[in-house]
Design a protein around this motif. Structure first.
Motif, mmCIF file in Angstrom:
data_model
loop_
_atom_site.group_PDB
_atom_site.id
_atom_site.type_symbol
_atom_site.label_atom_id
_atom_site.label_comp_id
_atom_site.label_asym_id
_atom_site.label_seq_id
_atom_site.Cartn_x
_atom_site.Cartn_y
_atom_site.Cartn_z
ATOM 1 N N PRO A 89 0.848 -1.336 0.046
ATOM 2 C CA PRO A 89 0.071 -0.064 -0.091
ATOM 3 C C PRO A 89 0.817 1.148 -0.040
ATOM 4 O O PRO A 89 0.300 2.443 -0.154
ATOM 5 C CB PRO A 89 -1.063 -0.056 1.419
ATOM 6 N N ASP A 90 2.087 1.039 0.043
ATOM 7 C CA ASP A 90 3.219 2.427 0.219
ATOM 8 C C ASP A 90 2.998 2.888 -1.242
ATOM 9 O O ASP A 90 3.483 4.210 -1.523
ATOM 10 C CB ASP A 90 4.446 2.152 0.535
ATOM 11 N N THR A 91 2.371 2.342 -2.101
ATOM 12 C CA THR A 91 2.357 2.774 -3.359
ATOM 13 C C THR A 91 1.182 3.835 -3.718
ATOM 14 O O THR A 91 1.091 4.685 -4.483
ATOM 15 C CB THR A 91 2.306 1.899 -4.667
ATOM 16 N N PRO A 93 -1.073 7.334 -2.220
ATOM 17 C CA PRO A 93 -0.567 8.420 -1.528
ATOM 18 C C PRO A 93 -0.982 8.316 -0.238
ATOM 19 O O PRO A 93 -1.859 7.431 0.334
ATOM 20 C CB PRO A 93 -1.518 9.558 -2.272
ATOM 21 N N PRO A 94 -0.155 9.012 0.681
ATOM 22 C CA PRO A 94 -0.390 8.978 2.220
ATOM 23 C C PRO A 94 -2.139 9.046 2.845
ATOM 24 O O PRO A 94 -2.515 8.419 3.449
ATOM 25 C CB PRO A 94 0.701 10.019 2.942
ATOM 26 N N VAL A 95 -2.801 9.859 1.979
ATOM 27 C CA VAL A 95 -4.297 10.151 2.412
ATOM 28 C C VAL A 95 -4.967 8.817 2.048
ATOM 29 O O VAL A 95 -5.839 8.691 2.853
ATOM 30 C CB VAL A 95 -4.875 11.378 1.915
ATOM 31 N N ARG A 96 -4.974 8.274 1.113
ATOM 32 C CA ARG A 96 -5.330 7.019 0.516
ATOM 33 C C ARG A 96 -5.144 5.970 1.680
ATOM 34 O O ARG A 96 -5.893 4.978 1.947
ATOM 35 C CB ARG A 96 -5.378 6.599 -0.998
ATOM 36 N N ARG A 97 -3.921 5.759 1.920
ATOM 37 C CA ARG A 97 -3.078 4.646 2.734
ATOM 38 C C ARG A 97 -4.070 4.695 4.026
ATOM 39 O O ARG A 97 -4.520 3.843 4.627
ATOM 40 C CB ARG A 97 -1.707 4.861 2.900
ATOM 41 N N ARG A 98 -4.065 6.147 4.631
ATOM 42 C CA ARG A 98 -4.746 6.228 6.022
ATOM 43 C C ARG A 98 -6.396 5.921 5.846
ATOM 44 O O ARG A 98 -6.706 5.059 6.910
ATOM 45 C CB ARG A 98 -4.664 7.624 6.490
ATOM 46 N N GLU A 99 -6.994 6.107 4.630
ATOM 47 C CA GLU A 99 -8.297 5.681 4.418
ATOM 48 C C GLU A 99 -8.390 4.456 4.108
ATOM 49 O O GLU A 99 -9.639 3.768 4.955
ATOM 50 C CB GLU A 99 -8.971 6.461 3.106
ATOM 51 N N LEU A 100 -7.648 3.620 3.719
ATOM 52 C CA LEU A 100 -7.814 2.182 3.769
ATOM 53 C C LEU A 100 -7.823 1.608 5.153
ATOM 54 O O LEU A 100 -8.292 0.676 5.483
ATOM 55 C CB LEU A 100 -6.618 1.666 2.630
ATOM 56 N N ARG A 101 -6.689 2.028 5.827
ATOM 57 C CA ARG A 101 -6.440 1.380 7.288
ATOM 58 C C ARG A 101 -7.766 1.824 8.203
ATOM 59 O O ARG A 101 -8.248 1.004 8.842
ATOM 60 C CB ARG A 101 -5.414 2.260 7.950
ATOM 61 N N LEU A 102 -8.218 3.028 7.961
ATOM 62 C CA LEU A 102 -9.654 3.515 8.612
ATOM 63 C C LEU A 102 -10.817 2.534 8.224
ATOM 64 O O LEU A 102 -11.423 2.270 9.202
ATOM 65 C CB LEU A 102 -9.803 4.791 8.478
ATOM 66 N N ALA A 103 -11.009 2.586 6.998
ATOM 67 C CA ALA A 103 -12.058 1.983 6.505
ATOM 68 C C ALA A 103 -12.023 0.318 6.761
ATOM 69 O O ALA A 103 -13.084 -0.249 6.806
ATOM 70 C CB ALA A 103 -12.068 2.200 4.952
#
Length: 118
Positions: A89-91, A93-103
């Protein structure tokens, strides 16, 4: 490439090590070319009571686990078979990575578990 070198560095008999050492990079090139031709997958975690979807299909009993920088998703398909997907998931963007973890939630993506303590 390193698979070939490690095969030669092992204690495998030379008559078996050389064909494997020569075949490993060729196999790697074919796998890389096949991987590059695959279309990107669309994975959606709605973050509510609905199950996550992959290419528009609902993933039942989905479980997302993080192991260091890698994400591993496992689920059951329509026929009951186990499916897995892993990616870096580091590919994202940081905002999308955080959204994935939260969702997906910290305990996994499965909606079988209660969201709160009773």
């Amino acid at each position: 490439m390193l698979a070939g070198f490690s095969t030669l560095a092992s204690e495998m008999p030379r008559w078996a090590a050389w064909p494997l050492a020569l075949g490993a990079p060729i196999h790697g090139i074919f796998r890389f070319r096949r991987y590059r031709r695959r279309p990107p997958l669309e994975l959606v975690f709605p973050g509510n009571e609905r199950p996550p979807t992959l290419q528009g299909r609902a993933l039942e009993n989905a479980d997302l686990q993080w192991r260091g920088p890698l994400a591993f998703l496992s689920w059951r398909d329509e026929s009951g078979g186990s499916q897995r997907l892993s990616w870096w998931p580091d590919t994202l963007p940081p905002v999308r990575r955080r959204e994935l973890r939260l969702a997906a939630g910290s305990g996994g993506a499965s909606r079988d578990r209660p969201a709160m303590a009773p």
